[in-house]
Design a protein around this motif. Structure first.
Motif, short mmCIF file in Angstrom:
data_model
loop_
_atom_site.label_atom_id
_atom_site.label_comp_id
_atom_site.label_asym_id
_atom_site.label_seq_id
_atom_site.Cartn_x
_atom_site.Cartn_y
_atom_site.Cartn_z
N LEU A 52 0.81 -1.21 0.00
CA LEU A 52 0.00 0.00 0.00
C LEU A 52 0.85 1.26 0.00
CD1 LEU A 52 -2.64 1.60 0.28
CD2 LEU A 52 -2.46 1.29 2.76
N ASN A 53 1.89 1.31 0.80
CA ASN A 53 2.58 2.56 1.07
C ASN A 53 3.78 2.85 0.19
OD1 ASN A 53 1.09 3.45 3.64
ND2 ASN A 53 1.64 1.34 4.12
N THR A 54 4.49 1.82 -0.21
CA THR A 54 5.73 2.07 -0.97
C THR A 54 5.93 1.11 -2.13
OG1 THR A 54 7.05 0.67 0.52
CG2 THR A 54 6.88 3.01 1.08
N GLY A 55 4.91 0.30 -2.46
CA GLY A 55 5.10 -0.71 -3.49
C GLY A 55 4.05 -0.67 -4.57
N CYS A 56 3.21 -1.71 -4.59
CA CYS A 56 2.26 -1.90 -5.69
C CYS A 56 1.38 -0.70 -5.95
CB CYS A 56 1.36 -3.11 -5.40
SG CYS A 56 2.23 -4.59 -4.86
N PRO A 58 1.44 2.77 -4.96
CA PRO A 58 2.01 4.01 -5.50
C PRO A 58 2.69 3.83 -6.85
CG PRO A 58 3.29 3.22 -3.62
CD PRO A 58 2.04 2.41 -3.66
N SER A 59 3.31 2.67 -7.07
CA SER A 59 3.98 2.48 -8.37
C SER A 59 2.98 2.42 -9.51
CB SER A 59 4.84 1.21 -8.34
OG SER A 59 4.06 0.05 -8.22
N LYS A 60 1.84 1.77 -9.29
CA LYS A 60 0.84 1.70 -10.36
C LYS A 60 0.16 3.05 -10.56
CE LYS A 60 2.27 -2.33 -10.66
NZ LYS A 60 3.40 -2.07 -9.75
N ALA A 61 0.01 3.83 -9.49
CA ALA A 61 -0.53 5.18 -9.63
C ALA A 61 0.43 6.06 -10.44
CB ALA A 61 -0.78 5.80 -8.26
N LEU A 62 1.72 5.90 -10.19
CA LEU A 62 2.72 6.66 -10.97
C LEU A 62 2.71 6.22 -12.43
CD1 LEU A 62 5.01 8.80 -10.56
CD2 LEU A 62 6.59 6.86 -10.54
N LEU A 63 2.59 4.92 -12.66
CA LEU A 63 2.52 4.42 -14.03
C LEU A 63 1.30 4.97 -14.77
CD1 LEU A 63 3.54 0.68 -13.49
CD2 LEU A 63 4.82 2.37 -14.80
N MET A 93 2.65 13.54 -7.93
CA MET A 93 2.84 12.91 -6.63
C MET A 93 1.61 13.08 -5.73
SD MET A 93 5.39 11.09 -6.40
CE MET A 93 6.99 10.68 -7.05
N ALA A 94 0.88 14.18 -5.92
CA ALA A 94 -0.38 14.33 -5.18
C ALA A 94 -1.36 13.24 -5.59
CB ALA A 94 -0.97 15.72 -5.44
N HIS A 95 -1.38 12.91 -6.89
CA HIS A 95 -2.23 11.80 -7.36
C HIS A 95 -1.80 10.49 -6.71
CE1 HIS A 95 -3.84 8.67 -9.93
NE2 HIS A 95 -2.61 8.34 -10.29
N VAL A 96 -0.50 10.24 -6.68
CA VAL A 96 0.02 8.99 -6.10
C VAL A 96 -0.42 8.86 -4.65
CG1 VAL A 96 2.13 7.78 -5.39
CG2 VAL A 96 1.99 8.81 -7.68
N HIS A 97 -0.22 9.91 -3.87
CA HIS A 97 -0.55 9.82 -2.45
C HIS A 97 -2.05 9.89 -2.22
CE1 HIS A 97 3.55 9.75 -0.93
NE2 HIS A 97 3.85 10.57 -1.93
N ILE A 100 -3.11 6.28 -2.46
CA ILE A 100 -2.79 5.60 -1.19
C ILE A 100 -3.82 5.94 -0.13
CG2 ILE A 100 -1.11 5.41 0.69
CD1 ILE A 100 1.09 6.01 -1.37
N GLY A 101 -4.16 7.23 -0.04
CA GLY A 101 -5.12 7.68 0.96
C GLY A 101 -6.51 7.10 0.75
N ALA A 102 -6.88 6.90 -0.52
CA ALA A 102 -8.20 6.35 -0.80
C ALA A 102 -8.32 4.88 -0.39
CB ALA A 102 -8.51 6.49 -2.30
N ILE A 103 -7.20 4.15 -0.46
CA ILE A 103 -7.22 2.73 -0.15
C ILE A 103 -6.93 2.48 1.33
CG2 ILE A 103 -6.07 0.51 -0.65
CD1 ILE A 103 -5.52 1.58 -3.46
N ALA A 104 -6.22 3.41 1.97
CA ALA A 104 -5.75 3.21 3.35
C ALA A 104 -6.84 2.83 4.35
CB ALA A 104 -5.00 4.46 3.82
N PRO A 105 -8.05 3.39 4.28
CA PRO A 105 -9.06 3.00 5.28
C PRO A 105 -9.36 1.51 5.31
CG PRO A 105 -9.73 5.01 4.18
CD PRO A 105 -8.52 4.51 3.44
N HIS A 106 -9.22 0.85 4.16
CA HIS A 106 -9.47 -0.60 4.11
C HIS A 106 -8.45 -1.38 4.92
CE1 HIS A 106 -9.63 -4.67 2.28
NE2 HIS A 106 -10.92 -4.42 2.25
N ASP A 107 -7.26 -0.79 5.09
CA ASP A 107 -6.18 -1.46 5.83
C ASP A 107 -5.94 -0.82 7.20
OD1 ASP A 107 -5.89 -2.94 3.53
OD2 ASP A 107 -4.03 -1.99 2.88
#
Length: 470
Positions: A52-56, A58-63, A93-97, A100-107
């Motif tokens: 969630l935080n530094t791998g799959c 954010p990398s896919k959001a950057l892609l 980078m605002a999009h990337v984070h 992450i913020g949108a998915i974070a509540p699930h975790d």
């Protein structure tokens, strides 16, 4: 309703103690708690872990941002005037984070406490075979699940450790677009980020000491390498790095002068500080020693995900979680089956694989079909790409590789076929919607029957039947 862990003589008692709140650990904790087990979940850093935080994520959001930039450059073939995109890296980078913020509540801690888990946010350390200490609290459990993941490995290159460099843990904290990004490592992570930053406007050089993507089919790798080169990604294979200094990477036969360095040269299991020796849990530099059922040398403890020393993919951690739940909660026989293991490199084009490669299956038969023969691919201007199938001499599907748009979405069909021990005729008989890229699989499968279907025996039989049929 799950049972809650409870204190007894100052020790927190639980059915399961899960160490690590990444993909695998969260899957076990959520499943076990909802099935009625008393669960303690320990995480020393961020809920959601690396994925969630530094791998799959954010990398896919950057892609995705990089894909949007590239789309502006590549409209010419459709009659749409190409333009050089204006990239606002701060907004990227605002999009990337934001993702992450949108998915974070699930975790989140709140969600898992709502499921009935007791959360401890502190480092965990075994103090014995059946007890862990975290944040000053002792925890005893019937079963322990170690899911501590992995971190970027730092190759022993002179000067590298002392030179400022990026890994996946720091890459998404960048505030300015690198002028020239040097990527050390030509694996999936390195190539994905190389293409992303090139599309966003950086000069990019990939330094790989051997060959890029050595586990994938060479025909597919050649297609990807050509695509990256066409976009301006410089790949130096067989790169012998002799020293790294700020602003300079010295090679045996040259020099690269980057503004930033990304290290993507493999990963190492996180096992330090866990007190595994005290728990009687064997481990090596590759990870914790487990059997096919993911049980460690301590019969009360399991290890899942990257720290278990096997394939390092988020979806494998999820599969591990299913095995452990069956074993730890129900005592059912279960073990991992890697025959149909899929993986995807999320470059453009995507490179997806499941099962065995040709090199891993001596005596196999192969079928290869290019995307150039697919109508949907032609409509979308896809001139490169292919599917390669690996079959037994009797047509059993052993492996599949696809390189092309949406390859990651198409590979699951082939994983199912491998897992269910299907023969190629099963796919050849499926009706695919037209026009779709997935049709390339059926076309490749049909090629298996071409020599027989259009051979001399068939022609003789058809000629014979036509003389007698009304």
């Amino acid at each position: 309703m799950s049972r809650k862990p409870h204190l007894k003589n100052g020790i927190l008692q639980a059915d399961l103690c899960v160490i690590g709140a990444g993909s695998g650990g969260l899957s076990v904790a959520a499943g076990a708690a909802q099935m009625g087990a008393a669960v303690v979940l320990i995480e020393k850093h961020l809920m959601g872990g690396d994925c969630l935080n530094t791998g799959c994520v954010p990398s896919k959001a950057l892609l995705a941002a990089a894909h949007a930039a590239q789309a502006q450059r590549s409209g010419g073939r459709f009659g749409v005037a190409p333009v050089e995109p204006r990239v606002d890296f701060t907004q990227v980078m605002a999009h990337v984070h934001g993702v992450i913020g949108a998915i974070a509540p699930h975790d989140s801690v709140a969600r898992f406490e709502g499921l009935g888990c007791t959360i401890i946010q502190a480092p965990a350390r075994f103090t014995g075979p059946g007890e862990v200490e975290a944040g000053g609290q002792r925890i005893a459990a019937r079963r322990f699940i170690i899911a501590t993941g992995s971190r970027a490995a730092l190759p022993p290159i002179p000067g590298l450790a002392a030179t400022p460099h990026l890994t996946n843990e720091t890459l998404f904290g960048l505030r300015e677009l690198p002028r020239h990004l040097a990527v050390i490592g030509g694996g999936p992570i390195g190539l994905e980020m190389a293409q992303a930053f090139r599309r966003l406007g950086s000069q990019v050089t990939v330094l790989e000491r051997a060959t890029i993507l050595p586990k994938d089919e060479p025909e597919a790798v050649a297609v990807l390498r050509a695509a990256l080169a066409a976009e301006g990604v410089r790949i130096i294979a067989g790169a012998a790095i002799t020293r790294v200094d700020p602003g300079r990477i010295t090679l045996a036969d040259g020099m690269v002068e980057p503004s930033h360095i990304l290290v993507a040269a493999g990963r190492q299991a996180v096992v330090d500080g866990l007190g595994l020796d005290a728990a009687g849990i064997a481990f090596t530099p590759q990870g914790i020693t487990v059997d096919a059922a993911l049980r460690t040398t301590n019969p009360r403890a399991f290890a899942i995900g990257d720290c278990a020393g096997g394939p390092q993919f988020t979806h494998i951690a999820g599969a591990h979680a299913g095995v452990v739940i069956r074993r730890a909660l129900f005592g059912l026989p279960a073990k991992m089956d890697y025959r149909a293991l899929p993986w995807v490199t999320y470059t453009d084009p995507e490179l997806a694989h499941a099962g065995l490669t040709e090199a891993q299956a001596p005596g196999c038969k192969t079928l290869l079909q290019p995307f150039s023969g697919n109508d949907r691919a032609q409509a979308e201007g896809v001139s490169e790409g292919l599917i390669k199938l690996v079959l037994s001499p009797k047509g059993l599907i052993l492996g599949a590789t696809i390189i092309g748009p949406g390859a990651g979405e198409m590979i699951s069909l082939w994983g199912l076929a491998i897992q269910q021990r299907m023969k190629i005729g099963a796919i050849a008989g499926v009706t695919f919607p037209y026009p779709t890229l997935a049709e390339i699989g059926r076309r490749a499968a049909g090629a298996w029957f071409t020599p027989t279907l259009y051979g001399a025996k068939t022609r003789f039989f058809v000629g014979l039947t036509q003389r007698f049929l009304p």
